[in-house]
Design an enzyme around this catalytic site. Structure first.
Site, PDB file in Angstrom:
ATOM      1  N   ASP A  82       0.840  -1.200   0.000  1.00 34.21           N
ATOM      2  CA  ASP A  82       0.000   0.000   0.000  1.00 34.21           C
ATOM      3  C   ASP A  82       0.876   1.251   0.000  1.00 34.21           C
ATOM      4  OD1 ASP A  82      -2.217   1.630   0.035  1.00 34.21           O
ATOM      5  OD2 ASP A  82      -2.921   1.030   2.020  1.00 34.21           O
ATOM      6  N   ALA A  84       1.258   5.643   0.954  1.00 32.59           N
ATOM      7  CA  ALA A  84       1.188   6.471   2.163  1.00 32.59           C
ATOM      8  C   ALA A  84       1.120   7.933   1.740  1.00 32.59           C
ATOM      9  CB  ALA A  84       2.407   6.237   3.048  1.00 32.59           C
ATOM     10  N   GLU A 104      -7.810  -0.323   4.984  1.00 33.73           N
ATOM     11  CA  GLU A 104      -6.345  -0.426   4.883  1.00 33.73           C
ATOM     12  C   GLU A 104      -5.744  -0.872   6.224  1.00 33.73           C
ATOM     13  OE1 GLU A 104      -5.579   2.972   1.448  1.00 33.73           O
ATOM     14  OE2 GLU A 104      -5.359   3.541   3.535  1.00 33.73           O
TER      15      GLU A 104
HETATM   16  C1  5RP Z   1      -5.663   5.916   0.555  1.00 31.50           C
HETATM   17  C2  5RP Z   1      -4.267   5.985   1.065  1.00 31.50           C
HETATM   18  C3  5RP Z   1      -3.171   6.052   0.052  1.00 31.50           C
HETATM   19  O1  5RP Z   1      -2.241   5.064   0.332  1.00 31.50           O
HETATM   20  C4  5RP Z   1      -2.503   7.399   0.150  1.00 31.50           C
HETATM   21  O2  5RP Z   1      -3.481   8.405   0.019  1.00 31.50           O
HETATM   22  C5  5RP Z   1      -1.446   7.561  -0.940  1.00 31.50           C
HETATM   23  O3  5RP Z   1      -2.046   7.663  -2.178  1.00 31.50           O
HETATM   24  P1  5RP Z   1      -1.229   7.884  -3.520  1.00 31.50           P
HETATM   25  O4  5RP Z   1      -0.535   6.594  -3.841  1.00 31.50           O
HETATM   26  O5  5RP Z   1      -2.281   8.228  -4.540  1.00 31.50           O
HETATM   27  O6  5RP Z   1      -0.246   9.007  -3.288  1.00 31.50           O
HETATM   28  O7  5RP Z   1      -4.001   5.990   2.231  1.00 31.50           O
HETATM   29  O8  5RP Z   1      -6.592   5.970   1.610  1.00 31.50           O
END
Ligand code: 5RP
Length: 219
Positions: A82, A84, A104
């Site tokens: 994931d 951040a 998440e």
């Molecule tokens: C979604 C999240 C995402 O991991 C976070 O917003 C990062 O997103 P991106 O990869 O678009 O920068 O926590 O709830």
């Protein structure tokens, strides 16, 4: 593609190395994870499938023909991939910019290893410049906001956004988070809070951060 997207894509593709054949992969949410899902499609026949942290990721996984399992029946999840919104050198994060923080955090709790993928701009010394998302039960919004003010934050209702769980988001501005674990617990203690976007108690085990000269690995 912007430079930032090139770095996100590089980090996402580097995370494939952590995907184990024959397993169910935990999949997060966001623009960086979208690159990961696209890359995972090439390994579709090697994995059992995925558990997903949002309706958006589920849809993208299914478009690629990757089976999506209910977490309750999935058993062990060796790795969760994931993004951040911010991450510090200890792997503690702010998440929830995409409003998917609750699912998440659940998958992160289940997974044996959390691999964070991001571009290097997400690496910070002190968490808090990015407004901290807090998912709340709708009827508790004003109460939770008042309690957050007592903790020193400046909550703003993310109007027009309803989470996949049917709840609302408060984005807490003006926090300089010197004690992430304590603040995570204090926010959890407010009645009406479903989840807060501080991932301090369960942070990332590994961070793969895309940079101009390649992907930096932090662990
Ligand atoms: C979604 C999240 C995402 O991991 C976070 O917003 C990062 O997103 P991106 O990869 O678009 O920068 O926590 O709830």
């Amino acid at each position: 593609m912007s430079n930032s997207d090139v770095m996100k894509k590089a980090a996402a593709e580097a995370a494939l190395e952590y995907v184990e054949d024959g397993t169910i992969v935990g999949v997060g949410t966001g623009s960086t994870v979208n690159y990961f899902i696209d890359a995972l499609a090439a390994k579709r026949d090697d994995i059992e499938g995925a558990v997903s942290s949002s309706e958006a990721s589920t849809e993208r996984l299914k478009q690629h023909g990757i089976p999506v399992f209910d977490l309750n029946g999935a058993g062990p999840i060796p790795v969760y991939i994931d993004g951040a919104d911010e991450i510090n050198e200890f792997g503690q994060m702010i998440k929830g910019g995409g409003a998917a923080l609750t699912r998440e955090k659940i998958i992160a709790a289940v997974a044996e290893k959390y691999v964070c993928i991001a571009d290097h701009s997400k690496l910070v010394g002190v968490l808090g410049s990015f407004p901290l998302p807090v998912e709340v039960i709708p009827m508790a919004r004003s109460y939770v906001a008042r309690e957050i003010v007592k903790l020193g934050g400046d909550p703003v209702w993310r109007q027009g956004v309803t989470t996949d769980n049917g709840n609302w988001i408060l984005d807490v501005h003006n926090l300089e988070i010197m004690k992430p674990m304590e603040l995570e617990q204090s926010l959890n203690n407010i009645v009406g809070v479903v989840t807060n976007g501080l991932f301090a108690r369960r942070g990332a085990n590994i961070a793969l951060l895309g940079a101009n000269d390649g992907v930096q690995k932090h662990q």
